[in-house]
Design an enzyme around this catalytic site. Structure first.
Site, PDB file in Angstrom:
ATOM      1  N   LYS A  79       0.845  -1.207   0.000  1.00 55.47           N
ATOM      2  CA  LYS A  79       0.000   0.000   0.000  1.00 55.47           C
ATOM      3  C   LYS A  79       0.874   1.249   0.000  1.00 55.47           C
ATOM      4  O   LYS A  79       1.943   1.272   0.631  1.00 55.47           O
ATOM      5  CB  LYS A  79      -0.904  -0.017   1.233  1.00 55.47           C
ATOM      6  CG  LYS A  79      -1.963   1.075   1.273  1.00 55.47           C
ATOM      7  CD  LYS A  79      -2.879   0.919   2.485  1.00 55.47           C
ATOM      8  CE  LYS A  79      -3.955   1.984   2.562  1.00 55.47           C
ATOM      9  NZ  LYS A  79      -4.853   1.814   3.721  1.00 55.47           N
ATOM     10  N   SER A 154      -9.719   1.710   2.778  1.00 56.99           N
ATOM     11  CA  SER A 154      -8.901   2.513   1.891  1.00 56.99           C
ATOM     12  C   SER A 154      -7.850   1.708   1.133  1.00 56.99           C
ATOM     13  O   SER A 154      -7.278   2.213   0.179  1.00 56.99           O
ATOM     14  CB  SER A 154      -8.217   3.615   2.686  1.00 56.99           C
ATOM     15  OG  SER A 154      -7.351   3.051   3.660  1.00 56.99           O
ATOM     16  N   SER A 178      -9.830  -0.611   6.908  1.00 62.41           N
ATOM     17  CA  SER A 178      -9.272  -0.476   5.562  1.00 62.41           C
ATOM     18  C   SER A 178      -8.611  -1.717   4.979  1.00 62.41           C
ATOM     19  O   SER A 178      -8.301  -1.732   3.786  1.00 62.41           O
ATOM     20  CB  SER A 178      -8.285   0.681   5.523  1.00 62.41           C
ATOM     21  OG  SER A 178      -9.005   1.880   5.461  1.00 62.41           O
TER      22      SER A 178
END
Ligand code: GLN
Length: 487
Positions: A79, A154, A178
């Site tokens: 990420k 997210s 997330s």
């Protein structure tokens, strides 16, 4: 079997034995990536050359009979809020455009030490604030199951990358869901570990007291393998727990029967606001667990009514303080500031560099922390947090694990909720409690509703990742869900 479908463990063992070249495997993944990425936009940066060099290095060592790591040749997506030395790290924000960290996050060092091949940095909601990956300065990511829909967020880029075979494994971060939200929406497995189990060193902070880096994978075994690599004490993170690292995978070889395990279904997670199809899939999954010998009961946690409000006050308050450091001097983007004094230049950079949602949260968080309101909002939220923790502790006296849907709905359409921030916040109702309490929580796929994946969430007391894996693995072994590459 097509190596693209190999679980991570099989990739690593095939590479180790010289049956599969790490470079050939990487090229196959890269080809897949080039085919699907124009549709998905799961990556902000693809580190093709870096990955090739690593794969070649692994192959050379295998040829020479030298030792290679647990993740030899396994392709991992990271990420974009986790630092990889020398690789642009934007957090999905314009304000960090061009920022290249001079150091690796601890989790990245651990991946590298076990010979993982890092393929790139995945798309995300700006500074991890969101549940749909629509709030990215680099455009939205699309759900591999239905390109009109969001992948969740997210860590939506990580979820989409794993679901589509652009990576074997991925890292996400979970402040209020997330990792679990995109895992549920994309039909993959994702875990939020116990607070303090995985080092946050090198994770760009959103809300420090809530977040953890978590593994995402196609199946429970791979998820456990990735956690075994990244978990463990790190002196560079002051909240890191001094616990012995465990081999979570070996815990899975126990016979997958659940004799006498007490499972509590959280009433508040199954009531109003939950899509019918989601509720059904989750009840079916619970039924399957009961058939394996578990004892199932219902439990009501009244304080959960206040979880979402407490979470958003705490998260925004911490964010408003964390994000003060983006001043246009130290990192990334800086607006032209000729003739402006310091205050105006700072304001202009931030006005141009941050997106709407981030600015909204900085303002609300600053408000909640300001003199005169602190007691009414921030302090009260902390008290609610304690109440919720106490209620969970009580529930864990009666039940070994607590379950419910990871998300109350399946993946929604791109654009559907973006106009109404409150509606988006409501999506996190089932995921934020685990962050407030600090306990481990996994999302494991448990079927489809109208052709879209549904996630079963399993929570356990602190440091009982072995339990959540055990339950998730037992469910997976019933064969009611099988990973399939999409699109
Ligand atoms: N959707 C939640 C939020 O926006 C959770 C985000 C996260 O876990 N990083 O705060």
């Amino acid at each position: 079997m097509n190596p693209l479908l190999y679980p991570a463990e099989k990739v690593a063992s095939a590479v180790r034995n010289g049956e599969l070249s790490a470079l050939d495997y990487l090229e196959a993944v890269l080809e897949r990536l080039k085919h699907v990425e124009p549709k998905l936009n799961a990556f902000i940066t693809v580190t093709e050359e870096l990955a090739r060099r690593k794969a070649e290095n692994i192959d050379r060592r295998v040829e020479k009979g030298l030792k290679v790591g647990k993740l030899a040749g396994v392709v991992v997506a990271v990420k974009d809020n986790i630092c990889v030395k020398g690789v642009e790290t934007t957090c999905g924000s314009r304000i960090l455009k061009g920022y290249r960290p001079s150091y690796n996050a601890t989790v990245v060092e651990r991946l590298m030490a076990e010979d993982a091949v890092i393929i790139g940095k995945t798309n995300m909601d700006e500074f991890a604030m969101g549940s749909s990956t629509e709030f990215s300065a680099y455009g939205p990511t699309r759900n591999p199951w239905d390109l009109e829909r969001v992948p969740g967020g997210s860590s939506g880029g990580s979820g989409a990358a794993v679901a589509s075979g652009e990576a074997t494994l991925a890292l996400g971060s979970d402040t209020g869901g997330s990792v679990r939200c995109p895992a549920a929406f994309c039909g993959v497995v994702g875990l939020k570990p116990t607070y303090g189990l995985v080092s946050r060193y090198g994770l760009v902070a959103y809300a420090n007291s809530l977040e953890q880096i978590g593994p995402m994978a196609r199946n429970v075994g791979d998820c456990a393998l990735l956690l075994s690599v990244i978990a463990g004490y790190d002196p560079r993170d002051s909240t890191s727990l001094k616990v012995q690292p465990m081999d979570y995978q070996t815990k899975l070889t126990d016979p997958p029967e659940l004799e006498k395990l007490r499972i509590g279904v959280i009433k508040e997670f199954m009531g109003e606001g939950v899509q019918e199809g989601v509720r059904e899939r989750v009840w079916n999954a619970v039924q399957s667990l009961e058939n394996l010998g578990a004892r199932v009961g219902e439990v009501s946690l009244k304080s959960l009514d206040y979880a979402l409000a407490a979470y958003y006050i705490i998260a925004m308050s911490e964010a408003s303080s964390n994000l003060a450091r983006y001043d246009g001097l130290r990192y990334g983007f800086r607006s032209s500031d000729q003739g402006l004094d310091w205050n105006r230049a700072y304001a202009k950079t931030r006005r141009m560099g941050f997106g709407e949602e981030v600015k909204r949260r900085i303002i609300l968080g600053t408000f909640a922390l300001s003199a005169g309101y602190y007691e009414a909002y921030y302090l009260k939220a902390l008290k609610v947090r304690t109440l919720i923790r106490m209620e969970f502790e009580k529930a864990f006296k009666k039940f070994d694990v607590l379950v419910g849907p990871s998300m109350p709905m399946t993946a929604f359409k791109i654009g559907e909720k973006i106009e109404d921030p409150l509606e988006l916040y409501m999506c996190d109702i089932n995921t934020v409690p685990a962050n407030l309490v600090g306990i481990p929580a996994i999302s494991v796929p448990c079927g489809l509703s109208d052709g879209l994946p549904v996630g079963l969430q399993v929570m356990a007391p602190p440091l009982r990742e072995d339990l959540v894996f055990k339950v998730a693995y037992a469910y997976e072994r019933t064969g009611k869900w099988m990973f399939q590459l999409k699109p």
